[in-house]
Design a protein around this motif. Structure first.
Motif, PDB file in Angstrom:
ATOM      1  N   PHE A 195      66.552  38.676  66.517  1.00  0.00           N
ATOM      2  CA  PHE A 195      65.306  38.371  67.189  1.00  0.00           C
ATOM      3  C   PHE A 195      64.372  39.560  67.388  1.00  0.00           C
ATOM      4  CE2 PHE A 195      68.466  39.209  70.529  1.00  0.00           C
ATOM      5  CZ  PHE A 195      67.852  40.229  71.223  1.00  0.00           C
ATOM      6  N   GLN A 196      63.154  39.234  67.733  1.00  0.00           N
ATOM      7  CA  GLN A 196      62.091  40.196  68.008  1.00  0.00           C
ATOM      8  C   GLN A 196      61.619  39.902  69.441  1.00  0.00           C
ATOM      9  OE1 GLN A 196      59.101  39.640  65.018  1.00  0.00           O
ATOM     10  NE2 GLN A 196      57.669  41.039  65.993  1.00  0.00           N
ATOM     11  N   PRO A 197      61.578  40.916  70.341  1.00  0.00           N
ATOM     12  CA  PRO A 197      61.218  40.628  71.731  1.00  0.00           C
ATOM     13  C   PRO A 197      59.733  40.305  71.920  1.00  0.00           C
ATOM     14  CG  PRO A 197      61.636  42.963  71.437  1.00  0.00           C
ATOM     15  CD  PRO A 197      61.950  42.304  70.123  1.00  0.00           C
ATOM     16  N   GLY A 198      59.417  39.707  73.066  1.00  0.00           N
ATOM     17  CA  GLY A 198      58.017  39.476  73.403  1.00  0.00           C
ATOM     18  C   GLY A 198      57.499  38.093  73.068  1.00  0.00           C
ATOM     19  N   PHE A 199      58.386  37.143  72.857  1.00  0.00           N
ATOM     20  CA  PHE A 199      57.971  35.790  72.526  1.00  0.00           C
ATOM     21  C   PHE A 199      58.779  34.796  73.352  1.00  0.00           C
ATOM     22  CE2 PHE A 199      57.056  38.298  68.814  1.00  0.00           C
ATOM     23  CZ  PHE A 199      55.897  37.760  68.272  1.00  0.00           C
ATOM     24  N   ILE A 200      58.302  33.568  73.437  1.00  0.00           N
ATOM     25  CA  ILE A 200      59.137  32.459  73.880  1.00  0.00           C
ATOM     26  C   ILE A 200      59.102  31.484  72.713  1.00  0.00           C
ATOM     27  CG2 ILE A 200      59.500  30.625  75.561  1.00  0.00           C
ATOM     28  CD1 ILE A 200      57.905  32.236  77.596  1.00  0.00           C
ATOM     29  N   THR A 201      60.253  31.150  72.191  1.00  0.00           N
ATOM     30  CA  THR A 201      60.296  30.320  70.989  1.00  0.00           C
ATOM     31  C   THR A 201      60.969  28.987  71.290  1.00  0.00           C
ATOM     32  OG1 THR A 201      60.588  32.391  69.795  1.00  0.00           O
ATOM     33  CG2 THR A 201      60.884  30.376  68.535  1.00  0.00           C
ATOM     34  N   PHE A 202      60.412  27.923  70.719  1.00  0.00           N
ATOM     35  CA  PHE A 202      60.922  26.584  70.969  1.00  0.00           C
ATOM     36  C   PHE A 202      61.430  25.953  69.668  1.00  0.00           C
ATOM     37  CE2 PHE A 202      57.521  27.623  73.870  1.00  0.00           C
ATOM     38  CZ  PHE A 202      58.123  27.403  75.101  1.00  0.00           C
ATOM     39  N   GLN A 203      62.389  25.087  69.802  1.00  0.00           N
ATOM     40  CA  GLN A 203      63.015  24.362  68.685  1.00  0.00           C
ATOM     41  C   GLN A 203      63.425  25.304  67.571  1.00  0.00           C
ATOM     42  OE1 GLN A 203      61.275  22.593  65.427  1.00  0.00           O
ATOM     43  NE2 GLN A 203      62.242  20.600  65.620  1.00  0.00           N
ATOM     44  N   VAL A 204      64.627  25.831  67.694  1.00  0.00           N
ATOM     45  CA  VAL A 204      65.132  26.792  66.721  1.00  0.00           C
ATOM     46  C   VAL A 204      66.434  26.278  66.113  1.00  0.00           C
ATOM     47  CG1 VAL A 204      66.085  29.105  66.490  1.00  0.00           C
ATOM     48  CG2 VAL A 204      64.041  28.739  67.850  1.00  0.00           C
ATOM     49  N   PHE A 205      66.516  26.318  64.807  1.00  0.00           N
ATOM     50  CA  PHE A 205      67.733  25.901  64.111  1.00  0.00           C
ATOM     51  C   PHE A 205      68.532  27.127  63.682  1.00  0.00           C
ATOM     52  CE2 PHE A 205      64.936  22.312  63.751  1.00  0.00           C
ATOM     53  CZ  PHE A 205      65.778  21.218  63.849  1.00  0.00           C
TER      54      PHE A 205
ATOM     55  N   PHE B 198      58.519  18.782  72.329  1.00  0.00           N
ATOM     56  CA  PHE B 198      59.817  18.449  71.736  1.00  0.00           C
ATOM     57  C   PHE B 198      59.855  17.044  71.137  1.00  0.00           C
ATOM     58  CE2 PHE B 198      61.514  21.936  74.564  1.00  0.00           C
ATOM     59  CZ  PHE B 198      61.826  22.794  73.512  1.00  0.00           C
ATOM     60  N   LYS B 199      58.901  16.183  71.488  1.00  0.00           N
ATOM     61  CA  LYS B 199      58.769  14.909  70.760  1.00  0.00           C
ATOM     62  C   LYS B 199      58.352  15.219  69.320  1.00  0.00           C
ATOM     63  CE  LYS B 199      59.078  11.495  73.954  1.00  0.00           C
ATOM     64  NZ  LYS B 199      60.163  10.495  73.898  1.00  0.00           N
ATOM     65  N   ARG B 200      57.480  16.221  69.195  1.00  0.00           N
ATOM     66  CA  ARG B 200      57.022  16.609  67.852  1.00  0.00           C
ATOM     67  C   ARG B 200      58.049  17.433  67.103  1.00  0.00           C
ATOM     68  NH1 ARG B 200      50.673  18.179  68.917  1.00  0.00           N
ATOM     69  NH2 ARG B 200      50.280  16.318  70.163  1.00  0.00           N
ATOM     70  N   TYR B 201      58.740  18.270  67.844  1.00  0.00           N
ATOM     71  CA  TYR B 201      59.743  19.161  67.242  1.00  0.00           C
ATOM     72  C   TYR B 201      61.087  18.852  67.888  1.00  0.00           C
ATOM     73  CZ  TYR B 201      55.472  21.607  65.905  1.00  0.00           C
ATOM     74  OH  TYR B 201      54.239  21.916  65.392  1.00  0.00           O
ATOM     75  N   PRO B 202      61.763  17.794  67.444  1.00  0.00           N
ATOM     76  CA  PRO B 202      62.935  17.285  68.167  1.00  0.00           C
ATOM     77  C   PRO B 202      64.084  18.282  68.268  1.00  0.00           C
ATOM     78  CG  PRO B 202      62.160  15.692  66.562  1.00  0.00           C
ATOM     79  CD  PRO B 202      61.420  16.959  66.289  1.00  0.00           C
ATOM     80  N   VAL B 203      64.752  18.218  69.407  1.00  0.00           N
ATOM     81  CA  VAL B 203      65.964  18.998  69.624  1.00  0.00           C
ATOM     82  C   VAL B 203      67.108  18.106  69.154  1.00  0.00           C
ATOM     83  CG1 VAL B 203      67.316  20.326  71.294  1.00  0.00           C
ATOM     84  CG2 VAL B 203      64.858  20.082  71.611  1.00  0.00           C
TER      85      VAL B 203
END
Ligand code: G3P
Ligand code: CA
Ligand code: CA
Ligand code: CA
Length: 257
Positions: free
Chosen positions: A175-185, A163-168
């Motif tokens: 959505f599509q199941p089967g993933f964990i996704t980070f930093q979403v706008f 999250f330092k690289r991809y700031p919140v």
């Protein structure tokens, strides 16, 4: 089985549950003492069962008041109200502030030094009904899933660095199941930290992703909070944009390995 408390002395100098498993051969789920690279000792829960174990609980995201929008307890978004002047909110995803306790991880938010200190490969997430006692987390959980692609090393080894690289951060997709996704706008440039078990493909991510920055433009602050806008079409209705009551009232436990 094995009593984890009998082996605390050795485990205390371990940096992660994976170390405890690998170096000391301990295989029982439960609370253990860990020591960070800076020498901070803390206690957390180790999942020594899932896919051979070694998973360290580093955080939980808990919604204490779905009707409180970026109010007290919304530590993974903002406790300072919805405002474009605090684009990172409380900044918990990228700072070293810690809070809560492992035992209370389904009663309130939890964050320990492992969140920023452990160098890991994968992330595991459990959705556990609020107030569940620790010995029942596993059986009570609504959902449990983990990554297996060793994606963290390419992103700094943990979520703190990711999250330092991809700031919140405000302003910086159903959505599509089967993933964990980070930093979403979302479509209004509000940002969320983690989407639970899914890859968003639409632009209203505020209804199923958690944590976030300090500003959610749509709805005059109604979408701001740890569980964002799970209640857009009523609390726990599971109708249109609203999440189910079960998911609204379950803490999200985050593990590393
Ligand atoms: O996030 C949902 C919103 O963008 C649209 O909702 O209630 O206007 O259909 P609604
Ligand atoms: Ca709230
Ligand atoms: Ca919270
Ligand atoms: Ca929307």
């Amino acid at each position: 089985g094995e009593n984890p408390h009998g082996k605390i002395d050795k485990a205390t100098y371990s940096q992660s549950c994976k170390d405890i498993r690998d170096k000391h051969g301990i295989t029982a789920d439960g609370l253990y003492y860990l020591t960070s690279s800076a020498g901070v000792t803390y206690q957390t829960f180790c999942d020594m069962t899932t896919d051979s174990g070694g998973w360290t609980l580093v955080a939980s995201v808990h919604e204490n008041n779905m009707f409180g929008k970026c109010t007290v307890g919304d530590r993974w978004s903002s406790q300072q109200g919805d405002s474009s002047h605090v684009p990172e909110g409380d900044g918990a995803w990228t700072n070293k502030v810690t809070f809560g306790s492992a035992e209370a991880a389904t009663d309130d938010d939890f964050k320990n030094p492992g969140y920023y200190d452990i160098t890991a490969e994968d992330v595991s997430v459990w959705h556990v009904p609020n107030k569940s006692p620790m010995n029942l987390w596993s059986t009570a959980s609504l959902l449990r899933y983990h990554t297996a692609r060793k994606f963290l090393p390419l992103n700094g080894g943990n979520l703190y660095n990711l999250f330092k690289r991809y700031p919140v951060r405000y302003g910086a997709a159903e959505f599509q199941p089967g993933f964990i996704t980070f930093q979403v706008f979302n479509t209004e440039q509000a940002v969320m930290a983690i989407c639970s078990g899914v890859k968003p493909t639409g632009c209203n991510t505020e209804h199923f992703c958690v944590g976030g920055g300090g500003h959610f433009p749509e709805g005059n602050g109604k979408q701001c909070g740890d569980f964002t806008s799970f209640d857009w079409d009523g609390y726990g209705t599971h109708n249109r944009w609203s999440a189910s009551k079960e998911m609204t009232e379950a803490a999200m436990l985050i593990f590393y390995r």
